[in-house]
Design a protein around this motif. Structure first.
Motif, PDB file in Angstrom:
ATOM      1  N   GLY A 150      -9.144  -7.446 -10.259  1.00 42.82           N
ATOM      2  CA  GLY A 150      -8.510  -6.221 -10.705  1.00 42.82           C
ATOM      3  C   GLY A 150      -7.525  -6.446 -11.829  1.00 42.82           C
ATOM      4  N   LEU A 151      -7.827  -7.394 -12.722  1.00 46.11           N
ATOM      5  CA  LEU A 151      -6.945  -7.691 -13.854  1.00 46.11           C
ATOM      6  C   LEU A 151      -7.250  -6.733 -15.006  1.00 46.11           C
ATOM      7  N   HIS A 152      -6.951  -5.479 -14.798  1.00 47.27           N
ATOM      8  CA  HIS A 152      -7.236  -4.462 -15.801  1.00 47.27           C
ATOM      9  C   HIS A 152      -6.363  -4.689 -17.037  1.00 47.27           C
ATOM     10  N   ALA A 201      -0.945  -1.463  -8.078  1.00 44.96           N
ATOM     11  CA  ALA A 201      -1.588  -1.184  -6.783  1.00 44.96           C
ATOM     12  C   ALA A 201      -2.788  -0.252  -6.932  1.00 44.96           C
ATOM     13  N   ARG A 202      -3.676  -0.567  -7.874  1.00 46.65           N
ATOM     14  CA  ARG A 202      -4.857   0.264  -8.091  1.00 46.65           C
ATOM     15  C   ARG A 202      -5.810   0.149  -6.902  1.00 46.65           C
ATOM     16  N   PRO A 203      -6.557   1.178  -6.601  1.00 41.63           N
ATOM     17  CA  PRO A 203      -7.517   1.112  -5.484  1.00 41.63           C
ATOM     18  C   PRO A 203      -8.501  -0.049  -5.675  1.00 41.63           C
ATOM     19  N   GLY A 204      -8.695  -0.820  -4.627  1.00 43.81           N
ATOM     20  CA  GLY A 204      -9.635  -1.935  -4.681  1.00 43.81           C
ATOM     21  C   GLY A 204      -9.099  -3.195  -5.306  1.00 43.81           C
ATOM     22  N   SER A 205      -7.838  -3.197  -5.729  1.00 50.12           N
ATOM     23  CA  SER A 205      -7.265  -4.384  -6.351  1.00 50.12           C
ATOM     24  C   SER A 205      -7.090  -5.492  -5.323  1.00 50.12           C
ATOM     25  N   LEU A 207      -5.672  -8.329  -5.756  1.00 52.92           N
ATOM     26  CA  LEU A 207      -4.331  -8.896  -5.858  1.00 52.92           C
ATOM     27  C   LEU A 207      -3.316  -8.037  -5.111  1.00 52.92           C
ATOM     28  N   ALA A 208      -3.408  -6.725  -5.266  1.00 54.98           N
ATOM     29  CA  ALA A 208      -2.493  -5.846  -4.550  1.00 54.98           C
ATOM     30  C   ALA A 208      -2.724  -5.923  -3.044  1.00 54.98           C
ATOM     31  N   GLU A 209      -4.008  -6.020  -2.633  1.00 54.97           N
ATOM     32  CA  GLU A 209      -4.311  -6.163  -1.211  1.00 54.97           C
ATOM     33  C   GLU A 209      -3.719  -7.446  -0.643  1.00 54.97           C
ATOM     34  N   ALA A 210      -3.813  -8.542  -1.411  1.00 57.44           N
ATOM     35  CA  ALA A 210      -3.272  -9.820  -0.950  1.00 57.44           C
ATOM     36  C   ALA A 210      -1.754  -9.746  -0.815  1.00 57.44           C
ATOM     37  N   ALA A 211      -1.102  -9.070  -1.752  1.00 62.37           N
ATOM     38  CA  ALA A 211       0.353  -8.932  -1.670  1.00 62.37           C
ATOM     39  C   ALA A 211       0.749  -8.119  -0.434  1.00 62.37           C
ATOM     40  N   ARG A 212      -0.041  -7.110  -0.106  1.00 63.20           N
ATOM     41  CA  ARG A 212       0.239  -6.316   1.098  1.00 63.20           C
ATOM     42  C   ARG A 212      -0.042  -7.103   2.372  1.00 63.20           C
ATOM     43  N   ALA A 213      -0.843  -8.164   2.259  1.00 64.21           N
ATOM     44  CA  ALA A 213      -1.176  -8.993   3.426  1.00 64.21           C
ATOM     45  C   ALA A 213      -0.134 -10.080   3.661  1.00 64.21           C
ATOM     46  N   ASP A 214       1.058  -9.868   3.142  1.00 68.66           N
ATOM     47  CA  ASP A 214       2.192 -10.751   3.409  1.00 68.66           C
ATOM     48  C   ASP A 214       2.138 -12.067   2.644  1.00 68.66           C
ATOM     49  N   LEU A 215       1.563 -12.038   1.439  1.00 67.36           N
ATOM     50  CA  LEU A 215       1.663 -13.186   0.543  1.00 67.36           C
ATOM     51  C   LEU A 215       2.689 -12.860  -0.537  1.00 67.36           C
ATOM     52  N   GLY A 216       3.532 -13.841  -0.868  1.00 66.30           N
ATOM     53  CA  GLY A 216       4.490 -13.666  -1.940  1.00 66.30           C
ATOM     54  C   GLY A 216       3.806 -13.714  -3.296  1.00 66.30           C
ATOM     55  N   THR A 217       4.535 -13.302  -4.328  1.00 66.53           N
ATOM     56  CA  THR A 217       3.929 -13.257  -5.668  1.00 66.53           C
ATOM     57  C   THR A 217       3.425 -14.627  -6.104  1.00 66.53           C
TER      58      THR A 217
END
Length: 392
Positions: A150-152, A201-205, A207-217
């Motif tokens: 999702g690197l738009h 936090a685009r739909p299907g991203s 990277l955003a999903e991973a960040a929400r899964a409790d991974l730091g930047t």
């Protein structure tokens, strides 16, 4: 200790990094026969070339771990799913692996991969000649990874420059050198792009999903870089190597042209014969006996996927490219155990789609005899370029 090991493993002592980078297979065959777990001073550790001990190492993360400060990719991009074991590895891996399960891979990527392949091959078709690694395999792999992450707004050339810097750094460290400075700049730019994707936090991203899964930047950035290794460099190599094997063996190509159902098997046989990622590294967590060798805690244990894939006890006539080989899919090109590549389904889809398009749309496709090609590389093996011709 090193002097004693050198005398006990004379074949290993005679092998150079340059030889393994150029054409490793004759050296690996001799090692596998006489020193299946050998000490190689050129690599600063053990090299495992037989399938049995290779599986033992990759299956047992408690005895042979990636979690060591010397691990090359961790030195370049920081701790990631590739350089961690145990529960923390699971936390990193699961945050990225779910979208790559077979059904979700087919649902999300089939149309994109087909469209991108059609676009690339369609642009090549009128010319009658092309360099397939740079004009098809690489661009396709980059486009798919850019889409997956999702690197738009990040163009393919930029993504390619980042992963190229990371690959160069890992290869330099593996060969005993230092990472070039441009890897630091690539990491900085990748981090900025990841931060933007997380914030958007685009739909299907992914990277955003991973960040929400409790991974730091920083953890998301490191794993994004790892996905570039798996999703770009090795997939590019997989496609290029498969095309090289098929076109370089006209009798096998004819079998596939006569029966397209053989194409998946032809790809598996190429993965066996020349895996795009030829070695994986582990570090002994304790003293152990491995394939007749006394490994000490802390030793580097490098598994030669290329060596294990040509073990004649599993693959008769292992140096022969045979699209009808019944057990070709037993190769270890995607590794094994807890670090098995979860992108294998997507990589196979890309290779099948690309090769199908090439064979269907470019009549008389053949290697350019004026520009011979062969795989090269210590860690990541593929031809530097793959020039082909066809009838127009």
């Amino acid at each position: 200790m090193t002097l004693d090991l050198t005398s006990r493993f004379p074949l290993g002592a005679s092998v150079t990094a340059a030889a393994l980078e150029d054409d490793p297979h004759p050296h690996l065959a001799r090692l596998r026969e006489r020193e299946p777990v050998s000490w190689l001073p050129a690599l600063g550790g053990w090299l495992v070339t037989a399938r049995g001990p290779a599986l033992e190492v990759m299956r047992d993360a408690a005895a042979y771990t990636v979690d060591d400060p010397r691990f090359s990719t961790a030195q370049v991009v920081g701790p990631s799913m590739l350089s961690l074991d145990g529960p923390v590895h699971t936390r990193h891996r699961d945050a990225f692996a779910r979208p790559f399960r077979p059904a979700r891979t087919r649902e999300r990527f089939t149309a994109f991969v087909q469209a991108e392949t059609d676009r690339l091959v369609g642009a090549l078709a009128p010319a009658g000649h092309a360099e397939l690694r740079g004009e098809l395999a690489g661009p396709l792999a980059v486009a798919v990874v850019t889409e997956a992450l999702g690197l738009h707004g990040v163009d393919a050339a930029t993504v390619r420059s980042w992963y190229g810097a990371f690959v160069e750094a890992v290869s330099a460290i593996t060969a005993g050198g230092a990472a070039p400075a441009r890897a630091d700049e690539a990491y900085r730019l990748l981090r900025a792009a990841v931060e933007e994707a997380i914030a958007a936090a685009r739909p299907g991203s992914l990277l955003a999903e991973a960040a929400r899964a409790d991974l730091g930047t920083a953890e998301v950035v490191a794993n994004a870089a790892i996905l570039m290794f798996g999703g770009i460099d090795t997939t590019e190599g997989m496609i290029a190597n498969a095309a090289l094997h098929l076109l370089g063996h006209p009798d096998q190509l004819r079998l596939v042209l006569d029966d397209p159902e053989l194409l998946p098997a032809a790809i598996e046989e190429s993965l066996r014969l020349e895996p795009a990622a030829s070695v994986v590294d582990r570090y002994a967590a304790r003293d152990a006996e491995l394939g007749g060798a006394a490994v000490r805690a802390g030793d580097l244990v490098r598994v030669s996927i290329a060596g294990a894939n040509r073990d004649p006890s599993v693959f008769p006539a292992p140096d022969r490219y045979d699209v009808r080989r019944r057990n070709a899919a037993e190769h270890l090109a995607f590794a094994h155990g807890p670090h098995f590549c979860f992108g294998a389904h997507l990589a196979r889809m890309e290779a099948r789609t690309a090769l199908t398009a090439l064979l269907d749309r470019l009549p008389g496709l053949r290697l350019d005899p004026s520009r011979p090609a062969r795989p090269h590389g210590l860690v990541f093996r593929k031809p530097a370029r793959l020039d082909v011709l066809w009838d127009v």
